[in-house]
Design an enzyme around this catalytic site. Structure first.
Site, PDB file in Angstrom:
ATOM      1  N   LYS A  13      63.695  23.131  65.201  1.00 36.00           N
ATOM      2  CA  LYS A  13      62.842  24.279  65.548  1.00 36.00           C
ATOM      3  C   LYS A  13      63.416  25.589  65.016  1.00 36.00           C
ATOM      4  O   LYS A  13      62.675  26.418  64.502  1.00 36.00           O
ATOM      5  CB  LYS A  13      62.698  24.404  67.076  1.00 36.00           C
ATOM      6  CG  LYS A  13      62.018  23.240  67.734  1.00 36.00           C
ATOM      7  CD  LYS A  13      61.781  23.519  69.209  1.00 36.00           C
ATOM      8  CE  LYS A  13      63.057  23.694  70.020  1.00 36.00           C
ATOM      9  NZ  LYS A  13      63.790  22.477  70.366  1.00 36.00           N
ATOM     10  N   ARG A  88      58.414  26.016  78.375  1.00 36.83           N
ATOM     11  CA  ARG A  88      59.167  24.784  78.423  1.00 36.83           C
ATOM     12  C   ARG A  88      58.720  23.896  79.577  1.00 36.83           C
ATOM     13  O   ARG A  88      59.257  22.818  79.797  1.00 36.83           O
ATOM     14  CB  ARG A  88      60.639  25.132  78.630  1.00 36.83           C
ATOM     15  CG  ARG A  88      61.581  24.350  77.784  1.00 36.83           C
ATOM     16  CD  ARG A  88      62.972  24.871  78.037  1.00 36.83           C
ATOM     17  NE  ARG A  88      63.389  25.650  76.916  1.00 36.83           N
ATOM     18  CZ  ARG A  88      64.417  25.319  76.126  1.00 36.83           C
ATOM     19  NH1 ARG A  88      65.136  24.267  76.373  1.00 36.83           N
ATOM     20  NH2 ARG A  88      64.725  26.073  75.114  1.00 36.83           N
ATOM     21  N   ARG A 127      75.922  19.297  65.414  1.00 40.54           N
ATOM     22  CA  ARG A 127      75.483  20.650  65.063  1.00 40.54           C
ATOM     23  C   ARG A 127      76.627  21.663  65.160  1.00 40.54           C
ATOM     24  O   ARG A 127      77.408  21.661  66.103  1.00 40.54           O
ATOM     25  CB  ARG A 127      74.348  21.075  66.001  1.00 40.54           C
ATOM     26  CG  ARG A 127      73.926  22.526  65.809  1.00 40.54           C
ATOM     27  CD  ARG A 127      72.568  22.791  66.363  1.00 40.54           C
ATOM     28  NE  ARG A 127      72.552  22.867  67.824  1.00 40.54           N
ATOM     29  CZ  ARG A 127      71.434  23.046  68.525  1.00 40.54           C
ATOM     30  NH1 ARG A 127      70.264  23.108  67.904  1.00 40.54           N
ATOM     31  NH2 ARG A 127      71.482  23.108  69.837  1.00 40.54           N
ATOM     32  N   ARG A 159      78.127  25.314  69.194  1.00 43.61           N
ATOM     33  CA  ARG A 159      77.490  26.230  70.134  1.00 43.61           C
ATOM     34  C   ARG A 159      78.021  25.900  71.521  1.00 43.61           C
ATOM     35  O   ARG A 159      78.202  24.738  71.830  1.00 43.61           O
ATOM     36  CB  ARG A 159      75.977  25.991  70.080  1.00 43.61           C
ATOM     37  CG  ARG A 159      75.168  27.234  70.306  1.00 43.61           C
ATOM     38  CD  ARG A 159      73.731  26.965  69.998  1.00 43.61           C
ATOM     39  NE  ARG A 159      73.070  26.354  71.152  1.00 43.61           N
ATOM     40  CZ  ARG A 159      71.782  26.034  71.171  1.00 43.61           C
ATOM     41  NH1 ARG A 159      71.042  26.239  70.104  1.00 43.61           N
ATOM     42  NH2 ARG A 159      71.249  25.506  72.239  1.00 43.61           N
ATOM     43  N   ARG A 171      69.794  17.981  78.519  1.00 39.15           N
ATOM     44  CA  ARG A 171      68.735  18.790  77.916  1.00 39.15           C
ATOM     45  C   ARG A 171      67.624  17.907  77.359  1.00 39.15           C
ATOM     46  O   ARG A 171      66.450  18.249  77.465  1.00 39.15           O
ATOM     47  CB  ARG A 171      69.321  19.701  76.839  1.00 39.15           C
ATOM     48  CG  ARG A 171      69.863  20.977  77.461  1.00 39.15           C
ATOM     49  CD  ARG A 171      70.983  21.628  76.679  1.00 39.15           C
ATOM     50  NE  ARG A 171      70.655  21.894  75.307  1.00 39.15           N
ATOM     51  CZ  ARG A 171      71.562  21.915  74.307  1.00 39.15           C
ATOM     52  NH1 ARG A 171      72.820  21.667  74.568  1.00 39.15           N
ATOM     53  NH2 ARG A 171      71.186  22.181  73.098  1.00 39.15           N
TER      54      ARG A 171
HETATM   55  P1  ADP Z   1      67.955  23.762  73.083  1.00 38.39           P
HETATM   56  O1  ADP Z   1      66.463  23.710  72.956  1.00 38.39           O
HETATM   57  O2  ADP Z   1      68.647  23.139  71.902  1.00 38.39           O
HETATM   58  O3  ADP Z   1      68.464  23.280  74.388  1.00 38.39           O
HETATM   59  P2  ADP Z   1      67.711  26.641  73.305  1.00 38.39           P
HETATM   60  O4  ADP Z   1      68.475  27.614  72.485  1.00 38.39           O
HETATM   61  O5  ADP Z   1      66.244  26.602  73.130  1.00 38.39           O
HETATM   62  O6  ADP Z   1      68.404  25.271  72.988  1.00 38.39           O
HETATM   63  O7  ADP Z   1      68.009  26.887  74.854  1.00 38.39           O
HETATM   64  C1  ADP Z   1      69.324  26.951  75.354  1.00 38.39           C
HETATM   65  C2  ADP Z   1      69.326  27.029  76.878  1.00 38.39           C
HETATM   66  O8  ADP Z   1      68.655  28.230  77.302  1.00 38.39           O
HETATM   67  C3  ADP Z   1      68.572  25.917  77.585  1.00 38.39           C
HETATM   68  O9  ADP Z   1      69.395  24.765  77.758  1.00 38.39           O
HETATM   69  C4  ADP Z   1      68.220  26.586  78.922  1.00 38.39           C
HETATM   70  O10 ADP Z   1      69.349  26.634  79.776  1.00 38.39           O
HETATM   71  C5  ADP Z   1      67.906  28.003  78.509  1.00 38.39           C
HETATM   72  N1  ADP Z   1      66.464  28.198  78.226  1.00 38.39           N
HETATM   73  C6  ADP Z   1      65.924  28.495  77.010  1.00 38.39           C
HETATM   74  N2  ADP Z   1      64.581  28.616  77.094  1.00 38.39           N
HETATM   75  C7  ADP Z   1      64.248  28.398  78.390  1.00 38.39           C
HETATM   76  C8  ADP Z   1      63.031  28.370  79.118  1.00 38.39           C
HETATM   77  N3  ADP Z   1      61.853  28.593  78.513  1.00 38.39           N
HETATM   78  N4  ADP Z   1      63.068  28.090  80.436  1.00 38.39           N
HETATM   79  C9  ADP Z   1      64.236  27.867  81.063  1.00 38.39           C
HETATM   80  N5  ADP Z   1      65.430  27.863  80.441  1.00 38.39           N
HETATM   81  C10 ADP Z   1      65.457  28.123  79.121  1.00 38.39           C
END
Ligand code: ADP
Ligand code: ZN
Length: 212
Positions: A13, A88, A127, A159, A171
């Site tokens: 993404k 999400r 990653r 990360r 996740r």
């Molecule tokens: P990934 O999709 O690889 O887990 P992201 O960078 O999208 O990584 O998100 C990292 C973290 O940020 C998630 O594991 C969560 O804790 C938080 N997060 C991101 N977007 C949301 C959301 N829309 N609702 C709740 N938590 C979120």
């Protein structure tokens, strides 16, 4: 163009959202990046987010919805946007729907990138990310010099929320449980574009452009 982009972790993404944002000249708004920034800069949002991000859990909906609303307000949503990592779950999808309705706006499409579970896990476990500009690498295709970024010279590392394998699995589990139902949600509104995330970055990008 007003878009949301979702898919399992490791689907690519981040890479595709940068390209979509450039092609359609729309800001890409990634909630994960916003939360990591807030944590790194020790803001109030960062404080409440840290424990969740470290465990791979969702940040509570009220916090998340508020920061997205504020950010959209700042960007002028009528000019278009790409939301990555939001919504999400169904509560967030409804909140977005309501916000856009208040503004008299409507999403053009919800793009879901699909990859098999093994691919997703392999990409995530290997990653590495530039700590300065955010560019993604993988242990299978590292930067050319000693883990310094090819683009900006920053340090390339894991990360922090990719640290433990259990966090990564958590996740993915949450993705299936909470985020996948968005497919039916957007399908029923005739907005869903399903994109096969396998293949090269160019191939995937071409599929997205064709679908849009
Ligand atoms: P990934 O999709 O690889 O887990 P992201 O960078 O999208 O990584 O998100 C990292 C973290 O940020 C998630 O594991 C969560 O804790 C938080 N997060 C991101 N977007 C949301 C959301 N829309 N609702 C709740 N938590 C979120
Ligand atoms: Zn960099």
């Amino acid at each position: 163009m007003k878009l949301v982009l979702f898919g399992p972790q490791g689907a690519g993404k981040g890479t595709q959202s940068a390209r979509i944002s450039e092609k359609y000249d729309i800001p890409s708004i990634a909630t994960g990046d916003m939360f990591r920034w807030a944590i790194a800069h020790d803001t109030e949002v960062g404080h409440s987010a840290q424990q969740y991000v470290e465990r791979g859990q969702f940040i509570p909906d009220d916090v998340t919805i508020e920061i997205v609303r504020a950010r959209l307000e700042a960007e002028d949503p009528s000019k278009g946007f790409l939301l990555e990592g939001f919504p999400r779950n169904l509560v967030q999808a409804d909140a977005l729907d309501q916000y856009l309705r208040e503004k008299g706006l409507k999403l053009d499409a919800a793009v879901v990138m699909e990859v098999p579970e093994e691919v997703s896990l392999h990409r995530l476990l290997g990653r590495r990310v530039c700590s300065n500009c955010g560019r993604n690498y993988h242990v299978d295709s590292p930067p050319s010099h000693n883990w310094t970024c090819d683009r900006c010279g920053g340090r390339v590392e894991k990360r922090f929320d990719d640290g433990a394998d259990e966090t990564i699995r958590e996740r993915l589990r949450l993705y299936h449980e909470q985020t996948e139902p968005l497919k039916a949600y957007y399908e029923s509104r005739s907005m869903l574009c399903t994109i096969d995330g396998a293949g090269s970055q160019d191939e995937v990008f071409d599929r997205i452009v064709a679908a849009l």
